[in-house]
Motif scaffolding. Sequence first.
Motif, mmCIF file in Angstrom:
data_model
loop_
_atom_site.group_PDB
_atom_site.id
_atom_site.type_symbol
_atom_site.label_atom_id
_atom_site.label_comp_id
_atom_site.label_asym_id
_atom_site.label_seq_id
_atom_site.Cartn_x
_atom_site.Cartn_y
_atom_site.Cartn_z
ATOM 1 N N ARG A 83 0.824 -1.223 0.000
ATOM 2 C CA ARG A 83 0.000 0.000 0.000
ATOM 3 C C ARG A 83 0.856 1.270 0.000
ATOM 4 O O ARG A 83 0.337 2.369 0.084
ATOM 5 C CB ARG A 83 -0.947 0.028 1.207
ATOM 6 N N GLN A 84 2.191 1.084 -0.052
ATOM 7 C CA GLN A 84 3.050 2.286 -0.007
ATOM 8 C C GLN A 84 3.484 2.700 -1.410
ATOM 9 O O GLN A 84 3.826 1.846 -2.228
ATOM 10 C CB GLN A 84 4.297 1.994 0.820
ATOM 11 N N LYS A 85 3.475 4.011 -1.633
ATOM 12 C CA LYS A 85 3.838 4.538 -2.948
ATOM 13 C C LYS A 85 5.174 5.275 -2.834
ATOM 14 O O LYS A 85 5.360 6.068 -1.908
ATOM 15 C CB LYS A 85 2.744 5.501 -3.400
ATOM 16 N N PHE A 86 6.095 5.010 -3.760
ATOM 17 C CA PHE A 86 7.418 5.635 -3.706
ATOM 18 C C PHE A 86 7.704 6.336 -5.028
ATOM 19 O O PHE A 86 7.467 5.758 -6.089
ATOM 20 C CB PHE A 86 8.506 4.575 -3.491
ATOM 21 N N THR A 87 8.232 7.544 -4.943
ATOM 22 C CA THR A 87 8.741 8.199 -6.158
ATOM 23 C C THR A 87 10.198 7.771 -6.295
ATOM 24 O O THR A 87 10.995 7.977 -5.389
ATOM 25 C CB THR A 87 8.641 9.731 -6.039
ATOM 26 N N VAL A 88 10.491 7.170 -7.431
ATOM 27 C CA VAL A 88 11.835 6.608 -7.615
ATOM 28 C C VAL A 88 12.709 7.563 -8.426
ATOM 29 O O VAL A 88 13.887 7.737 -8.139
ATOM 30 C CB VAL A 88 11.730 5.241 -8.338
ATOM 31 N N GLY A 89 12.126 8.172 -9.455
ATOM 32 C CA GLY A 89 12.921 9.038 -10.335
ATOM 33 C C GLY A 89 12.161 10.307 -10.654
ATOM 34 O O GLY A 89 10.932 10.289 -10.785
ATOM 35 N N ASP A 90 12.896 11.417 -10.773
ATOM 36 C CA ASP A 90 12.277 12.710 -11.077
ATOM 37 C C ASP A 90 12.941 13.259 -12.347
ATOM 38 O O ASP A 90 14.082 13.723 -12.308
ATOM 39 C CB ASP A 90 12.504 13.636 -9.871
ATOM 40 N N PHE A 91 12.228 13.190 -13.460
ATOM 41 C CA PHE A 91 12.826 13.600 -14.743
ATOM 42 C C PHE A 91 13.073 15.111 -14.813
ATOM 43 O O PHE A 91 13.875 15.566 -15.624
ATOM 44 C CB PHE A 91 11.946 13.150 -15.914
ATOM 45 N N ALA A 92 12.375 15.888 -13.961
ATOM 46 C CA ALA A 92 12.586 17.347 -13.970
ATOM 47 C C ALA A 92 14.029 17.684 -13.620
ATOM 48 O O ALA A 92 14.514 18.764 -13.927
ATOM 49 C CB ALA A 92 11.636 18.016 -12.988
ATOM 50 N N ARG A 93 14.724 16.762 -12.967
ATOM 51 C CA ARG A 93 16.106 17.018 -12.541
ATOM 52 C C ARG A 93 17.132 16.727 -13.633
ATOM 53 O O ARG A 93 18.331 16.877 -13.422
ATOM 54 C CB ARG A 93 16.430 16.174 -11.305
ATOM 55 N N LEU A 94 16.677 16.270 -14.795
ATOM 56 C CA LEU A 94 17.625 15.952 -15.886
ATOM 57 C C LEU A 94 18.072 17.223 -16.597
ATOM 58 O O LEU A 94 17.364 18.238 -16.578
ATOM 59 C CB LEU A 94 16.973 15.010 -16.903
ATOM 60 N N SER A 95 19.219 17.119 -17.282
ATOM 61 C CA SER A 95 19.679 18.306 -18.012
ATOM 62 C C SER A 95 19.264 18.240 -19.493
ATOM 63 O O SER A 95 19.720 19.024 -20.303
ATOM 64 C CB SER A 95 21.203 18.413 -17.904
ATOM 65 N N ARG A 365 4.295 -13.175 -1.448
ATOM 66 C CA ARG A 365 3.900 -12.170 -0.443
ATOM 67 C C ARG A 365 4.509 -10.829 -0.848
ATOM 68 O O ARG A 365 5.450 -10.786 -1.650
ATOM 69 C CB ARG A 365 4.349 -12.579 0.946
ATOM 70 N N THR A 366 3.965 -9.762 -0.284
ATOM 71 C CA THR A 366 4.471 -8.435 -0.612
ATOM 72 C C THR A 366 5.832 -8.241 0.053
ATOM 73 O O THR A 366 5.951 -8.434 1.265
ATOM 74 C CB THR A 366 3.484 -7.371 -0.098
ATOM 75 N N PRO A 367 6.878 -7.872 -0.722
ATOM 76 C CA PRO A 367 8.194 -7.722 -0.098
ATOM 77 C C PRO A 367 8.284 -6.438 0.723
ATOM 78 O O PRO A 367 7.498 -5.509 0.530
ATOM 79 C CB PRO A 367 9.130 -7.646 -1.313
ATOM 80 N N GLU A 368 9.236 -6.407 1.623
ATOM 81 C CA GLU A 368 9.552 -5.176 2.365
ATOM 82 C C GLU A 368 10.162 -4.182 1.377
ATOM 83 O O GLU A 368 11.023 -4.580 0.569
ATOM 84 C CB GLU A 368 10.620 -5.482 3.425
ATOM 85 N N PRO A 369 9.759 -2.927 1.382
ATOM 86 C CA PRO A 369 10.412 -1.971 0.468
ATOM 87 C C PRO A 369 11.911 -1.896 0.764
ATOM 88 O O PRO A 369 12.294 -1.785 1.931
ATOM 89 C CB PRO A 369 9.734 -0.641 0.802
ATOM 90 N N PRO A 370 12.768 -1.993 -0.265
ATOM 91 C CA PRO A 370 14.204 -1.927 0.001
ATOM 92 C C PRO A 370 14.611 -0.555 0.540
ATOM 93 O O PRO A 370 13.951 0.454 0.270
ATOM 94 C CB PRO A 370 14.845 -2.191 -1.365
ATOM 95 N N LEU A 371 15.718 -0.540 1.277
ATOM 96 C CA LEU A 371 16.219 0.682 1.927
ATOM 97 C C LEU A 371 16.396 1.816 0.906
ATOM 98 O O LEU A 371 16.098 2.977 1.182
ATOM 99 C CB LEU A 371 17.557 0.357 2.611
ATOM 100 N N VAL A 372 16.845 1.433 -0.299
ATOM 101 C CA VAL A 372 17.125 2.464 -1.295
ATOM 102 C C VAL A 372 15.863 3.282 -1.607
ATOM 103 O O VAL A 372 15.928 4.508 -1.798
ATOM 104 C CB VAL A 372 17.764 1.830 -2.556
ATOM 105 N N LEU A 373 14.690 2.649 -1.595
ATOM 106 C CA LEU A 373 13.448 3.393 -1.874
ATOM 107 C C LEU A 373 13.179 4.410 -0.766
ATOM 108 O O LEU A 373 12.737 5.534 -1.022
ATOM 109 C CB LEU A 373 12.265 2.431 -1.994
ATOM 110 N N LYS A 374 13.462 3.999 0.462
ATOM 111 C CA LYS A 374 13.240 4.923 1.584
ATOM 112 C C LYS A 374 14.203 6.110 1.498
ATOM 113 O O LYS A 374 13.830 7.257 1.742
ATOM 114 C CB LYS A 374 13.405 4.174 2.905
ATOM 115 N N LEU A 375 15.449 5.825 1.098
ATOM 116 C CA LEU A 375 16.435 6.909 0.962
ATOM 117 C C LEU A 375 16.005 7.899 -0.117
ATOM 118 O O LEU A 375 16.157 9.116 0.026
ATOM 119 C CB LEU A 375 17.803 6.328 0.601
ATOM 120 N N LEU A 376 15.448 7.353 -1.214
ATOM 121 C CA LEU A 376 15.019 8.230 -2.316
ATOM 122 C C LEU A 376 13.885 9.162 -1.876
ATOM 123 O O LEU A 376 13.745 10.270 -2.396
ATOM 124 C CB LEU A 376 14.584 7.393 -3.524
#
Length: 429
Positions: A83-95, A365-376
């Motif tokens: 049920r958790q939603k994560f933003t992984v990438g933000d294209f606005a930050r590209l050059s 089963r639903t996996p635990e969100p990896p740490l990297v997603l939380k850092l992002l």
Amino acid sequence: MDYISTTCVIAGGGPAGLMAGYLLARAGVDVTVLEKHKDFLRDFRGDTIHPSTLEIMHELGLLERFLNLPHSEIRHLTVEIGRQKFTVGDFARLSTRCKFLGLMPQWDFLDFLAHEARKFPHFRLLMQTEARDLLMSGKRMAGVLAKGPSGAVLVRAGLTIAADGRHSILRDKSRLPKKEIGAPFDVLWLKLPTQRGDPVDIVGRVMGGQFFVMLWRDAYWQCALGIPKGSFDEIRREGITGFRARLRSIAGFARDRVETVTGFDQVKLLTVAVDRLEQWARPGFLCIGDAAHAMSPVGGVGVNLAIQDAVAAANILGPVMRRGAPKLADLKKVQRRREWPTRVVQWAQVAAQNRIIAPTLRAARTPEPPLVLKLLQRYPALQRIPAQLVGVGVRPEHVRFETDMVHLGQPRLEIVPPPVVIPIHQHRR
Ligand SMILES: Cc1cc2nc3c(=O)[nH]c(=O)nc-3n(C[C@H](O)[C@H](O)[C@H](O)COP(=O)(O)OP(=O)(O)OC[C@H]3O[C@@H](n4cnc5c(N)ncnc54)[C@H](O)[C@@H]3O)c2cc1C
């Protein structure tokens, strides 16, 4: 039998083949592209147009017209785990010029490229023409034997490019050595209707041992359900009611629409392959795109890689082919340029397949969100990294810009293909 003589024949009118055809014709090379289907209207193609592909369209002066075609613009990469939603990438930050990922049915993209390429007088696209065999002359590949709408077609060529996708016939015929990497999953491809108020986006969801991706296509959602490799028969045995229950559990806001799937004839199995040629070229012959390296759908980056291969091939071979037929050393330069980006992307795809997808499908089963997603989430500036990897990739290619590359007259040089050619299997080894 029909006979065609051309400087460069390209088998496959997908992203790699059509872009290579466009660019070589633009550089004054006489090009013939063969596409086995009668149109580009197949729905099992990736629909993503990456910021780096849009950059190339800009460099070619095509961007404005291209963006007039109906498309949607994806600004963020998001993934839902449970049920958790994560933003992984933000294209606005590209050059890049376009700070979004375009979503457009691939047939519109290919129709557009074909339309633009036909403006060059020495570009030829033969639809419904399937390359079936390679031709040789001495020790050099010298074109293809194809089957067209009215029978056999023999195409003699100074250079043959295989861009015929992940099940490439020409790659097999050439017997170039291949490294199988493999994938632990296949994809079921199906449609669900869209409704007013739906997010116009790419939705990726991981839940209860399944993963599901939804691509917005205006009138419907193109959906991909990941299943363990080889398990489709078992799923079919559950019957359509069982299958709909599976879909309902993962389809999120579209769960009330799964009743529209009334039979397995609406569900297409797409087998996922990941492999890479160890050598991309033989004398007179080059593989690009999925024919050189079949990509997993993970990250949706295969189309971009195919386009980048085409740009690199045209940058390297276009100028060479003004002087004569490319040598094996020239063809090898294309592999040298593109092999490293391919390895990096495949490495990332295989890591995601093995560490996230396979355990998810196995564990049910639903996996635990990896740490990297939380850092992002905590440090949004980091979202530039996945955006860069997916949207641009490593070692992005740029069209060489000499204005004299744009050529609208007669081909600059006709490489006269060899007069005597024989099918490769008759060639004495
Ligand atoms: C299920 C799935 C979903 C994917 N989704 C995405 C995505 O969303 N985004 C993304 O970037 N990538 C995606 N990919 C990867 C992507 O589809 C490929 O990496 C990309 O299409 C490669 O382009 P290509 O031009 O090399 O080959 P293809 O796109 O496969 O094009 C090959 C063309 O050659 C034609 N052809 C085949 N054989 C012959 C022949 N003998 N003679 C003449 N013509 C022939 C075919 O009809 C086709 O038009 C996905 C892959 C899979 C399996």
